[in-house]
Design a protein around this motif. Sequence first.
Motif, PDB file in Angstrom:
ATOM      1  N   VAL A  84       1.081  -0.619   0.462  1.00  0.00           N
ATOM      2  CA  VAL A  84      -0.131  -0.113   0.114  1.00  0.00           C
ATOM      3  C   VAL A  84       0.837   1.314  -0.259  1.00  0.00           C
ATOM      4  CG1 VAL A  84      -2.121   1.311   1.093  1.00  0.00           C
ATOM      5  CG2 VAL A  84      -1.479  -1.513   1.026  1.00  0.00           C
ATOM      6  N   PHE A  85       1.981   1.017   1.052  1.00  0.00           N
ATOM      7  CA  PHE A  85       3.182   2.419   0.681  1.00  0.00           C
ATOM      8  C   PHE A  85       3.956   1.797   0.799  1.00  0.00           C
ATOM      9  CE2 PHE A  85       1.663   2.050   5.246  1.00  0.00           C
ATOM     10  CZ  PHE A  85       2.652   1.745   6.449  1.00  0.00           C
ATOM     11  N   ARG A  86       5.460   2.846   0.971  1.00  0.00           N
ATOM     12  CA  ARG A  86       6.115   2.882   1.101  1.00  0.00           C
ATOM     13  C   ARG A  86       7.074   2.116   2.309  1.00  0.00           C
ATOM     14  NH1 ARG A  86       6.706   6.934  -2.024  1.00  0.00           N
ATOM     15  NH2 ARG A  86       7.606   8.239  -0.734  1.00  0.00           N
ATOM     16  N   ALA A  87       8.359   1.367   2.452  1.00  0.00           N
ATOM     17  CA  ALA A  87       8.438   0.775   4.163  1.00  0.00           C
ATOM     18  C   ALA A  87       8.681   1.861   4.697  1.00  0.00           C
ATOM     19  CB  ALA A  87       9.070  -0.410   4.013  1.00  0.00           C
ATOM     20  N   GLU A  88      10.028   3.225   4.296  1.00  0.00           N
ATOM     21  CA  GLU A  88      10.523   4.179   4.750  1.00  0.00           C
ATOM     22  C   GLU A  88       9.386   5.157   5.485  1.00  0.00           C
ATOM     23  OE1 GLU A  88      11.461   5.310   0.583  1.00  0.00           O
ATOM     24  OE2 GLU A  88      10.871   6.817   1.104  1.00  0.00           O
ATOM     25  N   LEU A  89       8.241   4.753   4.848  1.00  0.00           N
ATOM     26  CA  LEU A  89       7.365   5.980   5.072  1.00  0.00           C
ATOM     27  C   LEU A  89       6.680   5.196   7.025  1.00  0.00           C
ATOM     28  CD1 LEU A  89       5.019   6.698   2.638  1.00  0.00           C
ATOM     29  CD2 LEU A  89       6.913   7.896   3.648  1.00  0.00           C
ATOM     30  N   THR A  90       7.023   3.777   7.208  1.00  0.00           N
ATOM     31  CA  THR A  90       6.462   3.709   8.851  1.00  0.00           C
ATOM     32  C   THR A  90       7.152   4.481   9.563  1.00  0.00           C
ATOM     33  OG1 THR A  90       5.471   1.645   7.963  1.00  0.00           O
ATOM     34  CG2 THR A  90       6.511   0.934  10.078  1.00  0.00           C
ATOM     35  N   PRO A  91       8.666   4.326   9.655  1.00  0.00           N
ATOM     36  CA  PRO A  91       8.426   5.187  11.072  1.00  0.00           C
ATOM     37  C   PRO A  91       8.815   6.764  11.009  1.00  0.00           C
ATOM     38  CG  PRO A  91      10.497   4.639   9.418  1.00  0.00           C
ATOM     39  CD  PRO A  91       9.631   4.079   8.969  1.00  0.00           C
ATOM     40  N   LYS A  92       8.190   7.408   9.720  1.00  0.00           N
ATOM     41  CA  LYS A  92       7.393   9.113   9.710  1.00  0.00           C
ATOM     42  C   LYS A  92       6.298   8.662  10.685  1.00  0.00           C
ATOM     43  CE  LYS A  92      12.116   9.579   7.219  1.00  0.00           C
ATOM     44  NZ  LYS A  92      13.228  10.091   8.726  1.00  0.00           N
ATOM     45  N   ILE A  93       5.693   8.433  10.245  1.00  0.00           N
ATOM     46  CA  ILE A  93       3.984   8.221  10.627  1.00  0.00           C
ATOM     47  C   ILE A  93       4.160   8.218  12.080  1.00  0.00           C
ATOM     48  CG2 ILE A  93       2.962   5.815   9.945  1.00  0.00           C
ATOM     49  CD1 ILE A  93       1.255   9.426   9.731  1.00  0.00           C
ATOM     50  N   THR A  94       4.355   6.882  12.284  1.00  0.00           N
ATOM     51  CA  THR A  94       4.917   6.516  13.762  1.00  0.00           C
ATOM     52  C   THR A  94       5.383   7.662  15.045  1.00  0.00           C
ATOM     53  OG1 THR A  94       6.686   5.094  13.341  1.00  0.00           O
ATOM     54  CG2 THR A  94       4.534   3.710  13.594  1.00  0.00           C
ATOM     55  N   ALA A  95       6.911   7.746  14.389  1.00  0.00           N
ATOM     56  CA  ALA A  95       6.845   9.353  14.804  1.00  0.00           C
ATOM     57  C   ALA A  95       5.882  10.452  15.221  1.00  0.00           C
ATOM     58  CB  ALA A  95       8.771   9.598  14.304  1.00  0.00           C
ATOM     59  N   MET A  96       5.033  10.665  14.092  1.00  0.00           N
ATOM     60  CA  MET A  96       4.279  11.557  14.179  1.00  0.00           C
ATOM     61  C   MET A  96       3.042  11.367  15.390  1.00  0.00           C
ATOM     62  SD  MET A  96       3.462  12.945  10.516  1.00  0.00           S
ATOM     63  CE  MET A  96       4.113  14.125   9.501  1.00  0.00           C
ATOM     64  N   MET A  97       2.582  10.046  15.206  1.00  0.00           N
ATOM     65  CA  MET A  97       1.609   9.500  16.494  1.00  0.00           C
ATOM     66  C   MET A  97       2.674   9.678  17.467  1.00  0.00           C
ATOM     67  SD  MET A  97       0.310   6.342  14.212  1.00  0.00           S
ATOM     68  CE  MET A  97      -0.463   5.446  15.644  1.00  0.00           C
ATOM     69  N   ALA A  98       3.612   9.070  18.120  1.00  0.00           N
ATOM     70  CA  ALA A  98       4.140   9.321  19.299  1.00  0.00           C
ATOM     71  C   ALA A  98       4.146  10.633  19.602  1.00  0.00           C
ATOM     72  CB  ALA A  98       5.572   8.407  18.961  1.00  0.00           C
ATOM     73  N   THR A  99       4.274  11.479  18.588  1.00  0.00           N
ATOM     74  CA  THR A  99       4.370  12.285  19.360  1.00  0.00           C
ATOM     75  C   THR A  99       2.799  13.609  19.394  1.00  0.00           C
ATOM     76  OG1 THR A  99       6.567  12.936  17.428  1.00  0.00           O
ATOM     77  CG2 THR A  99       5.410  15.168  18.399  1.00  0.00           C
ATOM     78  N   VAL A 100       1.996  13.720  19.062  1.00  0.00           N
ATOM     79  CA  VAL A 100       1.023  14.425  19.134  1.00  0.00           C
ATOM     80  C   VAL A 100      -0.484  13.580  18.802  1.00  0.00           C
ATOM     81  CG1 VAL A 100       0.426  14.356  16.631  1.00  0.00           C
ATOM     82  CG2 VAL A 100      -0.164  17.063  18.754  1.00  0.00           C
ATOM     83  N   GLY A 101      -0.436  11.813  18.678  1.00  0.00           N
ATOM     84  CA  GLY A 101      -1.537  11.263  18.941  1.00  0.00           C
ATOM     85  C   GLY A 101      -2.678  11.005  19.691  1.00  0.00           C
ATOM     86  N   PHE A 102      -2.235  11.971  21.320  1.00  0.00           N
ATOM     87  CA  PHE A 102      -3.546  12.692  22.154  1.00  0.00           C
ATOM     88  C   PHE A 102      -3.124  13.168  22.443  1.00  0.00           C
ATOM     89  CE2 PHE A 102      -4.509   7.939  24.241  1.00  0.00           C
ATOM     90  CZ  PHE A 102      -3.767   7.529  23.604  1.00  0.00           C
ATOM     91  N   TYR A 103      -2.266  14.528  21.327  1.00  0.00           N
ATOM     92  CA  TYR A 103      -3.329  16.056  21.408  1.00  0.00           C
ATOM     93  C   TYR A 103      -2.398  16.575  22.633  1.00  0.00           C
ATOM     94  CZ  TYR A 103      -6.255  15.173  18.370  1.00  0.00           C
ATOM     95  OH  TYR A 103      -7.203  13.825  17.269  1.00  0.00           O
ATOM     96  N   GLU A 104      -3.208  17.128  23.689  1.00  0.00           N
ATOM     97  CA  GLU A 104      -2.020  17.668  24.966  1.00  0.00           C
ATOM     98  C   GLU A 104      -1.974  16.502  26.230  1.00  0.00           C
ATOM     99  OE1 GLU A 104      -5.373  17.975  24.192  1.00  0.00           O
ATOM    100  OE2 GLU A 104      -6.902  19.253  25.445  1.00  0.00           O
ATOM    101  N   HIS A 105      -2.515  15.338  25.672  1.00  0.00           N
ATOM    102  CA  HIS A 105      -2.273  14.256  26.404  1.00  0.00           C
ATOM    103  C   HIS A 105      -0.995  13.217  25.712  1.00  0.00           C
ATOM    104  CE1 HIS A 105      -5.481  14.467  28.572  1.00  0.00           C
ATOM    105  NE2 HIS A 105      -5.530  15.394  29.235  1.00  0.00           N
TER     106      HIS A 105
END
Length: 327
Positions: free
Chosen positions: A229-250
Amino acid sequence: MTPKIDRQHVAQALRGAYDRVKNTTGGKNADYIPYLANVPSTLFGIAACLTDGTVVAVGDTEYRFGIESVSKVPTALLAMQQYGAQEVLDRIGADATGLPFNSIIAILLENDHPSTPLVNAGAISACSLIKPVGDRDGKWQSILRFVEALCGAQVGVIDELYRSESETNFNNRSIAWLLKNYNRIYDDPDLSLDLYTRQCSIGITAKELATLAATIAAGGRNPVTGEEVFRAELTPKITAMMATVGFYEHTGDWLFTTGLPAKTGVGGGIMGVVPGVMGVAAFAPPLDSAGNSVKAQRALADIAAQLGLNLFDAPRAAVREAQAAKA
Ligand code: GLN
């Protein structure tokens, strides 16, 4: 010892978490979107999908709920797939705002500086970037097909939710036009906002969400359908984004507690990604003050602790293994 991650252990972990969390009270359904206020509050389900395609589920995992902000993840990925990760970083960014998901102040404070596609402003901006496919309603088709490929199922908009959200999204309208003011939206603001509202109104089950997460965990290859579905190199990018802001201010509290990159939605869904291992999703409508499901976050935290899923704990396991091999 970290338990083995196979069907049996995951099934046990899900069942244990379900039993421990099911009687949790507290939180309340989102009510600023009328449709969401009326979803039965007692629904609760947990599903996991391993990177070998094994799916395990307990509770209400066939109920179609509003994906809401979890949809920000596929659209961010699609933008990175279409433009490359660096261009999305340059044009939208990957920083936490530390503020609520729909914050206007965050835009004013960072008007010369990009934020992240995982809050409303960045997500509307990401929708504006999406390249169309097909010959009708191309941008929407592009987003919808991508979500379907990630979760390996046909999904659609819950019309009543879409109407309910479109009629009440005044704050998001302000965001779209404020972005226009700062040249941070790359298409017509109203059209981009409508794409965003439609993607938030997609109905999805916990099982489908777990598979979507597992496709991310598996580096872009859907472990159930086998589709790339997408290029493997994007997994660490999207998981970094989720880890950074996935729960907003929490988000900091969540990451500190679990070490699990995850994304929440005001429909009550939360999806967690354990790279290389599994995707896990939980759903229960009542939310805490930041708009994160109370039961779903408890369930995922419980499972992460049982199965040793804390990403930041990986070195300890590696050291243990190295020492055992030497002995
Ligand atoms: N559609 C919702 C909104 O824009 C999504 C918010 C969320 O899930 N956090 O307000």
